[in-house]
Design an enzyme around this catalytic site. Structure first.
Site, PDB file in Angstrom:
ATOM      1  N   LYS A  19       0.853  -1.186   0.000  1.00  0.00           N
ATOM      2  CA  LYS A  19       0.000   0.000   0.000  1.00  0.00           C
ATOM      3  C   LYS A  19       0.891   1.239   0.000  1.00  0.00           C
ATOM      4  O   LYS A  19       1.717   1.420   0.901  1.00  0.00           O
ATOM      5  CB  LYS A  19      -0.906  -0.010   1.243  1.00  0.00           C
ATOM      6  CG  LYS A  19      -1.744   1.254   1.361  1.00  0.00           C
ATOM      7  CD  LYS A  19      -2.746   1.181   2.478  1.00  0.00           C
ATOM      8  CE  LYS A  19      -3.470   2.494   2.650  1.00  0.00           C
ATOM      9  NZ  LYS A  19      -4.504   2.449   3.686  1.00  0.00           N
ATOM     10  N   LYS A  66      -2.194  -1.503  -3.780  1.00  0.00           N
ATOM     11  CA  LYS A  66      -3.055  -0.320  -3.707  1.00  0.00           C
ATOM     12  C   LYS A  66      -2.219   0.943  -3.812  1.00  0.00           C
ATOM     13  O   LYS A  66      -1.217   1.040  -3.115  1.00  0.00           O
ATOM     14  CB  LYS A  66      -3.798  -0.354  -2.369  1.00  0.00           C
ATOM     15  CG  LYS A  66      -4.685   0.835  -2.123  1.00  0.00           C
ATOM     16  CD  LYS A  66      -5.245   0.785  -0.741  1.00  0.00           C
ATOM     17  CE  LYS A  66      -5.992   2.083  -0.498  1.00  0.00           C
ATOM     18  NZ  LYS A  66      -6.292   2.313   0.886  1.00  0.00           N
TER      19      LYS A  66
END
Ligand code: PBG
Ligand code: ZN
Length: 327
Positions: free
Chosen positions: A195, A248
């Site tokens: 992320k 992400k």
């Protein structure tokens, strides 16, 4: 054999042949819809930067989940906006917290819809960081204890899967341990493994009311310049017990999705984040792009890069088009 014997255009002559040789297809089973839940009744607050998305109270959530079920979307991921925020985000693990209530309402309304919960503290802390602050920064080891409590309370409320999004070291280990020790060894973990500290989360922070009050998230989320490090993050999360690993954002990190897919034999999820959604919606409103076509191309590209699952605010739109057989 080369030109003129070889002509690749032969397999592009009409839609039927194109469909037959297409390497990637989007399926409704790939989609996970994010939802925002808030206290109250009859609340359906539009999120200005995310047209078509709302902060929903539990009664409105029940209506929404019926629609999700009717559309055949297999799963949702829940984000909560609590009543009270404090230094340690204690509403995150409250038995009657907003997410705990939401899980029960969904399981009661549409038991087949898989409920995934986002496990993090930023929505619940007064300062908006994803963990406990000590000495001006997020303290890793005390945070993972709270995250484990949060994940456990989601499982106790009936969540089917938990998804830690905080980027603390060792949080998958702490959560796996807490779940296993309390009779939830069957509950999978989808970790936000790679992320990035991305500016594409802006609209989400408006929706979840979770923007940090000071500083930013760069001491815990990944630096956008890094790629090898994503593989180390994913490897560690798998060692600690992650069942599904997530990259992400999605569109600016398709290369990372592909590397993770090629390196690890685990299901890969990609989060087509809020800013990716808002950009398409905004350009569509201005009449600058065909929003529907750009959406489908975007989702297909994320799959082609190697994602098995896509968390996307487009899930309902895409599901409708798939159901109509328009792709
Ligand atoms: C919470 C969380 C965030 C997102 C998912 N979980 C925001 C953040 O890290 O600041 C972003 C999702 C999106 O932008 O759609 N940690
Ligand atoms: Zn967070």
């Amino acid at each position: 054999m080369a030109f003129p014997e070889q002509r690749l255009r032969r397999l592009r002559r009409n839609e039927t042949i194109r469909r037959m040789v297409r390497e990637t297809a989007l399926s409704i089973d790939d989609l996970i819809l994010p939802l925002f839940v808030i206290h109250g009744t009859g609340v359906r607050n539009p999120i200005p930067s995310m047209p078509g998305h709302f902060q929903l109270s539990i009664d409105e959530l029940r209506k929404e989940i019926k629609e999700v079920q009717d559309l055949g979307i297999p799963a949702v991921i829940l984000f909560g906006i609590p009543e009270h925020k404090d230094e340690v985000g204690s509403e995150a693990y409250h038995k009657e917290g907003i997410i705990q209530q939401a899980i029960k309402a969904i399981k009661d309304t549409a038991p087949q819809v898989l409920v995934i919960t986002d496990v993090c503290l930023c929505e619940y802390t007064s300062h908006g960081h994803c963990g406990v602050i000590k000495g001006g920064d997020v303290d890793n080891d005390s945070t993972i204890e709270i995250l484990a409590r949060e994940a456990l309370s989601h499982a106790e409320a009936g969540a089917d899967m938990v998804a830690p999004s905080d980027m603390m070291d060792g949080r998958v280990w702490a959560i796996r341990k807490a779940l296993d020790e309390n009779g939830f060894s069957h509950i999978p973990i989808m970790s936000y493994a790679a992320k990035y500290a991305s500016s594409y989360y802006g609209p989400f922070r408006e929706a979840a009311e979770s923007a940090p009050a000071f500083g930013d998230r760069r001491s815990y989320q990944m630096d956008p310049g890094n790629s090898d490090e994503a593989l180390r993050e994913v490897e560690l999360d798998i060692e600690e017990g992650a069942d599904i690993v997530m990259v992400k954002p999605a569109l600016p990190y398709l290369d990372i999705i592909r590397r993770v897919r090629d390196t690890f034999p685990y299901p890969v999820a990609a989060y087509n984040v809020s800013g990716e959604y808002s950009m398409i919606k905004a350009a569509e409103r201005l009449g600058w792009i065909d929003g529907e076509k750009v959406m489908l191309e975007t989702l297909l590209s994320i799959k082609r890069a190697g994602a098995d699952l896509i968390l996307t605010y487009f899930a309902k739109d895409a599901a409708r088009i798939l159901a109509e057989g328009r792709i």
